[in-house]
Design a protein around this motif. Structure first.
Motif, PDB file in Angstrom:
ATOM      1  N   LEU A  53      -5.042  -6.694  40.676  1.00 23.93           N
ATOM      2  CA  LEU A  53      -4.960  -5.384  40.025  1.00 23.93           C
ATOM      3  C   LEU A  53      -6.352  -4.864  39.680  1.00 23.93           C
ATOM      4  O   LEU A  53      -6.656  -3.688  39.894  1.00 23.93           O
ATOM      5  N   GLN A  54      -7.199  -5.736  39.164  1.00 24.52           N
ATOM      6  CA  GLN A  54      -8.549  -5.309  38.804  1.00 24.52           C
ATOM      7  C   GLN A  54      -9.340  -4.906  40.044  1.00 24.52           C
ATOM      8  O   GLN A  54     -10.005  -3.872  40.043  1.00 24.52           O
ATOM      9  N   ILE A  55      -9.261  -5.705  41.090  1.00 22.37           N
ATOM     10  CA  ILE A  55      -9.983  -5.394  42.336  1.00 22.37           C
ATOM     11  C   ILE A  55      -9.578  -4.018  42.865  1.00 22.37           C
ATOM     12  O   ILE A  55     -10.396  -3.283  43.399  1.00 22.37           O
ATOM     13  N   ASN A  56      -8.320  -3.655  42.677  1.00 22.66           N
ATOM     14  CA  ASN A  56      -7.805  -2.380  43.179  1.00 22.66           C
ATOM     15  C   ASN A  56      -7.772  -1.283  42.121  1.00 22.66           C
ATOM     16  O   ASN A  56      -7.151  -0.235  42.324  1.00 22.66           O
ATOM     17  N   ASN A  57      -8.456  -1.507  41.007  1.00 15.65           N
ATOM     18  CA  ASN A  57      -8.566  -0.513  39.924  1.00 15.65           C
ATOM     19  C   ASN A  57      -7.210  -0.014  39.436  1.00 15.65           C
ATOM     20  O   ASN A  57      -7.027   1.168  39.171  1.00 15.65           O
ATOM     21  N   ILE A  58      -6.259  -0.914  39.337  1.00  8.11           N
ATOM     22  CA  ILE A  58      -4.935  -0.577  38.819  1.00  8.11           C
ATOM     23  C   ILE A  58      -4.918  -0.968  37.343  1.00  8.11           C
ATOM     24  O   ILE A  58      -5.167  -2.125  37.005  1.00  8.11           O
ATOM     25  N   PRO A  59      -4.666  -0.017  36.451  1.00  8.02           N
ATOM     26  CA  PRO A  59      -4.693  -0.314  35.019  1.00  8.02           C
ATOM     27  C   PRO A  59      -3.675  -1.382  34.625  1.00  8.02           C
ATOM     28  O   PRO A  59      -2.576  -1.441  35.179  1.00  8.02           O
ATOM     29  N   VAL A  60      -4.054  -2.212  33.662  1.00  3.55           N
ATOM     30  CA  VAL A  60      -3.182  -3.267  33.170  1.00  3.55           C
ATOM     31  C   VAL A  60      -2.934  -3.036  31.684  1.00  3.55           C
ATOM     32  O   VAL A  60      -3.871  -2.981  30.885  1.00  3.55           O
ATOM     33  N   PHE A  61      -1.676  -2.875  31.331  1.00  2.59           N
ATOM     34  CA  PHE A  61      -1.291  -2.655  29.943  1.00  2.59           C
ATOM     35  C   PHE A  61      -1.467  -3.930  29.135  1.00  2.59           C
ATOM     36  O   PHE A  61      -2.072  -3.926  28.067  1.00  2.59           O
ATOM     37  N   ALA A  62      -0.915  -5.042  29.625  1.00  7.46           N
ATOM     38  CA  ALA A  62      -0.989  -6.298  28.882  1.00  7.46           C
ATOM     39  C   ALA A  62      -1.261  -7.463  29.820  1.00  7.46           C
ATOM     40  O   ALA A  62      -0.703  -7.540  30.909  1.00  7.46           O
ATOM     41  N   TYR A  63      -2.100  -8.343  29.364  1.00  4.55           N
ATOM     42  CA  TYR A  63      -2.440  -9.573  30.077  1.00  4.55           C
ATOM     43  C   TYR A  63      -1.909 -10.727  29.234  1.00  4.55           C
ATOM     44  O   TYR A  63      -2.222 -10.830  28.047  1.00  4.55           O
ATOM     45  N   ILE A  64      -1.084 -11.578  29.824  1.00  2.30           N
ATOM     46  CA  ILE A  64      -0.457 -12.679  29.091  1.00  2.30           C
ATOM     47  C   ILE A  64      -0.857 -14.009  29.717  1.00  2.30           C
ATOM     48  O   ILE A  64      -0.713 -14.209  30.921  1.00  2.30           O
ATOM     49  N   VAL A  65      -1.346 -14.904  28.862  1.00  2.00           N
ATOM     50  CA  VAL A  65      -1.684 -16.257  29.313  1.00  2.00           C
ATOM     51  C   VAL A  65      -1.061 -17.239  28.322  1.00  2.00           C
ATOM     52  O   VAL A  65      -1.453 -17.292  27.163  1.00  2.00           O
ATOM     53  N   CYS A  66      -0.061 -17.962  28.787  1.00  2.00           N
ATOM     54  CA  CYS A  66       0.612 -18.983  27.976  1.00  2.00           C
ATOM     55  C   CYS A  66       0.208 -20.388  28.395  1.00  2.00           C
ATOM     56  O   CYS A  66       0.435 -21.337  27.658  1.00  2.00           O
ATOM     57  N   ASP A  67      -0.362 -20.523  29.549  1.00  2.00           N
ATOM     58  CA  ASP A  67      -0.686 -21.821  30.117  1.00  2.00           C
ATOM     59  C   ASP A  67      -2.099 -22.232  29.710  1.00  2.00           C
ATOM     60  O   ASP A  67      -3.085 -21.688  30.218  1.00  2.00           O
ATOM     61  N   GLY A  68      -2.191 -23.189  28.796  1.00  2.00           N
ATOM     62  CA  GLY A  68      -3.481 -23.650  28.323  1.00  2.00           C
ATOM     63  C   GLY A  68      -4.359 -24.216  29.419  1.00  2.00           C
ATOM     64  O   GLY A  68      -5.576 -24.046  29.404  1.00  2.00           O
ATOM     65  N   SER A  69      -3.751 -24.864  30.409  1.00  2.00           N
ATOM     66  CA  SER A  69      -4.555 -25.423  31.493  1.00  2.00           C
ATOM     67  C   SER A  69      -5.139 -24.313  32.365  1.00  2.00           C
ATOM     68  O   SER A  69      -6.252 -24.439  32.878  1.00  2.00           O
ATOM     69  N   TYR A  70      -4.422 -23.196  32.538  1.00  2.00           N
ATOM     70  CA  TYR A  70      -4.989 -22.061  33.272  1.00  2.00           C
ATOM     71  C   TYR A  70      -6.246 -21.572  32.551  1.00  2.00           C
ATOM     72  O   TYR A  70      -7.292 -21.360  33.162  1.00  2.00           O
ATOM     73  N   TYR A  71      -6.120 -21.397  31.239  1.00  2.00           N
ATOM     74  CA  TYR A  71      -7.269 -20.942  30.453  1.00  2.00           C
ATOM     75  C   TYR A  71      -8.427 -21.925  30.572  1.00  2.00           C
ATOM     76  O   TYR A  71      -9.557 -21.534  30.854  1.00  2.00           O
ATOM     77  N   GLU A  72      -8.136 -23.186  30.363  1.00  2.00           N
ATOM     78  CA  GLU A  72      -9.181 -24.215  30.359  1.00  2.00           C
ATOM     79  C   GLU A  72      -9.917 -24.285  31.705  1.00  2.00           C
ATOM     80  O   GLU A  72     -11.128 -24.491  31.746  1.00  2.00           O
ATOM     81  N   ASN A  73      -9.204 -24.089  32.800  1.00  3.21           N
ATOM     82  CA  ASN A  73      -9.797 -24.181  34.139  1.00  3.21           C
ATOM     83  C   ASN A  73     -10.382 -22.869  34.650  1.00  3.21           C
ATOM     84  O   ASN A  73     -11.035 -22.858  35.697  1.00  3.21           O
ATOM     85  N   ASN A  74     -10.125 -21.762  33.946  1.00  2.00           N
ATOM     86  CA  ASN A  74     -10.546 -20.441  34.441  1.00  2.00           C
ATOM     87  C   ASN A  74     -11.101 -19.567  33.312  1.00  2.00           C
ATOM     88  O   ASN A  74     -10.808 -18.371  33.251  1.00  2.00           O
ATOM     89  N   LYS A  75     -11.893 -20.131  32.430  1.00  3.72           N
ATOM     90  CA  LYS A  75     -12.356 -19.392  31.244  1.00  3.72           C
ATOM     91  C   LYS A  75     -13.116 -18.117  31.596  1.00  3.72           C
ATOM     92  O   LYS A  75     -12.878 -17.072  30.991  1.00  3.72           O
ATOM     93  N   SER A  76     -14.019 -18.182  32.557  1.00  7.92           N
ATOM     94  CA  SER A  76     -14.788 -16.980  32.882  1.00  7.92           C
ATOM     95  C   SER A  76     -13.881 -15.882  33.428  1.00  7.92           C
ATOM     96  O   SER A  76     -14.040 -14.702  33.080  1.00  7.92           O
ATOM     97  N   LEU A  77     -12.920 -16.270  34.256  1.00  7.17           N
ATOM     98  CA  LEU A  77     -11.961 -15.271  34.759  1.00  7.17           C
ATOM     99  C   LEU A  77     -11.088 -14.736  33.625  1.00  7.17           C
ATOM    100  O   LEU A  77     -10.822 -13.537  33.555  1.00  7.17           O
TER     101      LEU A  77
END
Length: 122
Positions: A51-75
């Motif tokens: 969505l970001q690459i294609n400049n499509i607005p995002v209302f809400a970003y949800i991250v529930c998976d702690g391992s996703y966060y831990e492995n992708n902090k910069s993203l």
């Protein structure tokens, strides 16, 4: 951040009548951009990248998976700043460093009772 009545009113005023929950996977790429631009988008984990690459607005970003966060902090921080609102689980918050926790408290809503993450806690 805390969800107050004022914040709830802002959320209500910002969201379209219909939303799209945008997840990762091959079928997500088949959703026409024309539709994505007309609806409020709720993106989960890494799906927001397209969505970001294609400049499509995002209302809400949800991250529930702690391992996703831990492995992708910069993203995570890149995508969080792109989205209008960011919601995280306690599992995500608990995996942050003290300085990250401060930033998360100032920029994200923590979904204490709504999100049960599959990621392991420490």
């Amino acid at each position: 951040m805390k969800i107050t009545n004022k914040v709830l009113q802002l959320l209500k005023n910002d969201i379209s009548d219909e939303c799209i929950i945008y997840l990762s996977g091959p079928s997500s790429l088949k959703t026409p951009e024309k539709i994505l631009r007309k609806k409020s988008i709720i993106a989960v984990n890494g799906s927001i990248g397209f969505l970001q690459i294609n400049n499509i607005p995002v209302f809400a970003y949800i991250v529930c998976d702690g391992s996703y966060y831990e492995n992708n902090k910069s993203l995570f921080f890149k995508y969080s700043s792109y989205s209008k609102y960011t919601f995280i689980s306690p599992n995500v918050f608990n995996r942050a460093t003290p300085s990250e926790k401060e930033k998360l408290l100032n920029t994200c809503f923590i979904m204490k009772d709504l999100c049960k993450s599959r990621g392991r806690t420490r």
